[in-house]
Enzyme design. Structure first.
Site, PDB file in Angstrom:
ATOM      1  N   SER A 119     -34.749 -14.698 -83.510  1.00 43.42           N
ATOM      2  CA  SER A 119     -33.634 -15.500 -84.027  1.00 43.42           C
ATOM      3  C   SER A 119     -33.865 -16.974 -83.775  1.00 43.42           C
ATOM      4  O   SER A 119     -33.291 -17.811 -84.460  1.00 43.42           O
ATOM      5  CB  SER A 119     -32.334 -15.133 -83.306  1.00 43.42           C
ATOM      6  N   HIS A 140     -36.189 -11.888 -90.463  1.00 40.46           N
ATOM      7  CA  HIS A 140     -34.995 -11.980 -89.617  1.00 40.46           C
ATOM      8  C   HIS A 140     -33.846 -11.158 -90.199  1.00 40.46           C
ATOM      9  O   HIS A 140     -33.231 -11.549 -91.196  1.00 40.46           O
ATOM     10  CB  HIS A 140     -34.591 -13.464 -89.487  1.00 40.46           C
ATOM     11  N   GLU A 152     -33.754 -12.881 -93.755  1.00 41.75           N
ATOM     12  CA  GLU A 152     -34.414 -14.168 -93.981  1.00 41.75           C
ATOM     13  C   GLU A 152     -35.929 -13.978 -93.806  1.00 41.75           C
ATOM     14  O   GLU A 152     -36.364 -13.428 -92.801  1.00 41.75           O
ATOM     15  CB  GLU A 152     -33.903 -15.219 -92.988  1.00 41.75           C
ATOM     16  N   ASN A 190     -28.076 -19.539 -89.355  1.00 38.36           N
ATOM     17  CA  ASN A 190     -27.618 -20.121 -88.086  1.00 38.36           C
ATOM     18  C   ASN A 190     -27.614 -21.646 -88.110  1.00 38.36           C
ATOM     19  O   ASN A 190     -26.849 -22.279 -87.394  1.00 38.36           O
ATOM     20  CB  ASN A 190     -28.463 -19.609 -86.915  1.00 38.36           C
TER      21      ASN A 190
HETATM   22  N1  LIG Z   1     -28.914  -9.190 -81.389  1.00 38.65           N
HETATM   23  C1  LIG Z   1     -28.873  -9.774 -82.565  1.00 38.65           C
HETATM   24  O1  LIG Z   1     -27.795  -9.919 -83.181  1.00 38.65           O
HETATM   25  C2  LIG Z   1     -30.137 -10.263 -83.221  1.00 38.65           C
HETATM   26  C3  LIG Z   1     -30.096 -10.619 -84.582  1.00 38.65           C
HETATM   27  C4  LIG Z   1     -31.280 -11.012 -85.210  1.00 38.65           C
HETATM   28  C5  LIG Z   1     -32.453 -11.087 -84.480  1.00 38.65           C
HETATM   29  N2  LIG Z   1     -32.477 -10.750 -83.152  1.00 38.65           N
HETATM   30  C6  LIG Z   1     -33.773 -10.790 -82.445  1.00 38.65           C
HETATM   31  O2  LIG Z   1     -34.275  -9.470 -82.320  1.00 38.65           O
HETATM   32  C7  LIG Z   1     -35.049  -9.343 -81.132  1.00 38.65           C
HETATM   33  C8  LIG Z   1     -34.520  -8.204 -80.283  1.00 38.65           C
HETATM   34  O3  LIG Z   1     -33.150  -8.426 -80.017  1.00 38.65           O
HETATM   35  P1  LIG Z   1     -32.162  -7.214 -79.631  1.00 38.65           P
HETATM   36  O4  LIG Z   1     -30.795  -7.793 -79.728  1.00 38.65           O
HETATM   37  O5  LIG Z   1     -32.518  -5.996 -80.397  1.00 38.65           O
HETATM   38  O6  LIG Z   1     -32.542  -7.021 -78.096  1.00 38.65           O
HETATM   39  P2  LIG Z   1     -32.366  -5.704 -77.198  1.00 38.65           P
HETATM   40  O7  LIG Z   1     -32.388  -6.200 -75.797  1.00 38.65           O
HETATM   41  O8  LIG Z   1     -31.228  -4.867 -77.678  1.00 38.65           O
HETATM   42  O9  LIG Z   1     -33.714  -4.874 -77.486  1.00 38.65           O
HETATM   43  C9  LIG Z   1     -34.988  -5.284 -77.102  1.00 38.65           C
HETATM   44  C10 LIG Z   1     -35.758  -4.022 -76.752  1.00 38.65           C
HETATM   45  O10 LIG Z   1     -37.138  -4.351 -76.684  1.00 38.65           O
HETATM   46  C11 LIG Z   1     -37.696  -3.548 -75.662  1.00 38.65           C
HETATM   47  N3  LIG Z   1     -38.978  -4.133 -75.287  1.00 38.65           N
HETATM   48  C12 LIG Z   1     -39.227  -5.159 -74.451  1.00 38.65           C
HETATM   49  N4  LIG Z   1     -40.559  -5.405 -74.406  1.00 38.65           N
HETATM   50  C13 LIG Z   1     -41.144  -4.524 -75.246  1.00 38.65           C
HETATM   51  C14 LIG Z   1     -42.481  -4.279 -75.664  1.00 38.65           C
HETATM   52  N5  LIG Z   1     -43.487  -4.994 -75.182  1.00 38.65           N
HETATM   53  N6  LIG Z   1     -42.699  -3.281 -76.568  1.00 38.65           N
HETATM   54  C15 LIG Z   1     -41.688  -2.561 -77.062  1.00 38.65           C
HETATM   55  N7  LIG Z   1     -40.413  -2.724 -76.693  1.00 38.65           N
HETATM   56  C16 LIG Z   1     -40.139  -3.714 -75.816  1.00 38.65           C
HETATM   57  C17 LIG Z   1     -36.653  -3.513 -74.576  1.00 38.65           C
HETATM   58  O11 LIG Z   1     -36.844  -2.383 -73.722  1.00 38.65           O
HETATM   59  C18 LIG Z   1     -35.366  -3.428 -75.397  1.00 38.65           C
HETATM   60  O12 LIG Z   1     -34.953  -2.104 -75.607  1.00 38.65           O
HETATM   61  C19 LIG Z   1     -35.020 -10.727 -80.465  1.00 38.65           C
HETATM   62  O13 LIG Z   1     -36.150 -11.436 -80.866  1.00 38.65           O
HETATM   63  C20 LIG Z   1     -33.761 -11.362 -81.051  1.00 38.65           C
HETATM   64  O14 LIG Z   1     -33.836 -12.766 -81.095  1.00 38.65           O
HETATM   65  C21 LIG Z   1     -31.338 -10.327 -82.514  1.00 38.65           C
END
Ligand SMILES: NC(=O)c1ccc[n+]([C@@H]2O[C@H](COP(=O)([O-])OP(=O)(O)OC[C@H]3O[C@@H](n4cnc5c(N)ncnc54)[C@H](O)[C@@H]3O)[C@@H](O)[C@H]2O)c1
Length: 282
Positions: A119, A140, A152, A190
């Site tokens: 993000s 994204h 995106e 954003n």
């Molecule tokens: N939460 C949102 O609304 C949102 C929206 C768009 C983008 N994002 C992006 O998506 C990504 C993940 O966010 P999220 O909210 O799903 O986080 P989250 O914490 O729910 O999930 C991340 C997961 O990745 C796992 N992980 C960590 N290292 C790892 C690896 N090396 N290999 C495999 N798995 C691994 C963790 O165990 C965890 O379960 C981030 O880059 C974030 O910026 C989040």
């Protein structure tokens, strides 16, 4: 390029959703987590989402079974070796992401496209952590992934035309509506949303009205599904603070500067829905 097998790194909030839509679109999908319990939790999240969809009549029982048949989980990065495209959705840390890319590059073929669902991080910087910056792009998604139509597509400085086109077409094949965003903090959505949310906090601090009235005003006056404070509590005040800081760092414009109240709420642990209290109490 023909995409048949999709890899997803991370089965958290976003990774689970991405793996689900990929499998539902008919791709053989392999999702990788670091540890078995996280994987189980992520896969259970997908099953629950699909079961809920069947109950509400939004997914057929066959659709659910087909999606689950296309999906498998692993904790081994080597299992992603045959993937044509890999979407990374792990924690928002450059070094962690970089380490995963490096390990993946030792097992996948030269044509495999890497995408990050980041993000806030710079796509060009993430791409530079690989030996394939031309085959790297930002993809994204929005939360909840199976419901939100928008994606995106972000081109890093080195992303090739072919990679960009393949990733764009892949997003469409998932039933999404992609838009092309620049590799700048906030991308498109954003970039416009965050200053609006920050302005709502600043205006409240300056006595514009009550939280409830500002929310009601924007909801009923603009037709938004929710007011800025309800949305802030959903997104998380810590996440908003983090993104605002990154945007302010890059653009150096007051519109992106986090207001004092936001910083204090984060310091006080009032992070929104997830902590039980933000601008509202849950
Ligand atoms: N939460 C949102 O609304 C949102 C929206 C768009 C983008 N994002 C992006 O998506 C990504 C993940 O966010 P999220 O909210 O799903 O986080 P989250 O914490 O729910 O999930 C991340 C997961 O990745 C796992 N992980 C960590 N290292 C790892 C690896 N090396 N290999 C495999 N798995 C691994 C963790 O165990 C965890 O379960 C981030 O880059 C974030 O910026 C989040």
């Amino acid at each position: 390029m023909q995409i048949k097998t999709v890899g997803v790194l991370g089965c958290g909030l976003m990774g689970a959703g991405i793996a689900q839509v990929s499998a539902a679109a008919g791709y053989k999908t392999i999702v990788r987590e670091v540890e078995e319990p996280f994987l189980k939790k992520g896969l259970a999240r997908i099953e629950k989402f699909l079961a809920g969809g069947v109950e509400k009549g939004k997914v057929t029982a066959e659709g659910k079974d087909k999606t689950l048949r296309n999906l498998s989980g692993t904790t081994k990065l080597e299992d992603l070796k045959d993937c044509d495209i890999i979407i990374e959705a792990i924690i928002e840390k450059v070094d962690e992401k970089g380490k995963s890319y490096a390990t993946l590059e030792s097992v996948v073929g030269g044509d495999t496209i890497f995408c990050s669902n980041t993000s806030s991080l710079c796509i060009t910087e993430l791409a530079s952590r690989t030996t394939r910056p031309d085959r790297f792009a930002g993809l994204h998604f929005f939360n909840p992934v199976p419901i939100m139509k928008l994606v995106e597509v972000i081109r890093g400085l080195a992303t090739s035309d072919q990679t960009y086109q393949s990733v764009f077409a892949f997003a469409q094949s998932l039933g999404k509506e992609p838009i092309t965003a620049p590799d700048k903090p906030g991308f498109i959505v954003n970039r416009l949303l965050v200053p609006y949310l920050l302005d709502a906090i600043r205006s409240y601090e300056h006595g514009l009205g009550t939280i409830e009235d500002i929310d009601k005003g924007m909801k009923l006056g603009c037709g938004y599904p929710m007011g800025p404070f309800t949305l802030l509590d959903f997104v998380g005040l810590d996440t908003t603070y983090y993104i605002a800081n990154i945007m302010f760092d890059e653009y150096r414009e007051p519109a992106y500067a986090p207001p004092p109240l936001l910083k204090r709420m984060v310091l006080a642990g009032r992070l929104g829905r997830k902590s039980g209290r933000g601008f509202y109490t849950y």
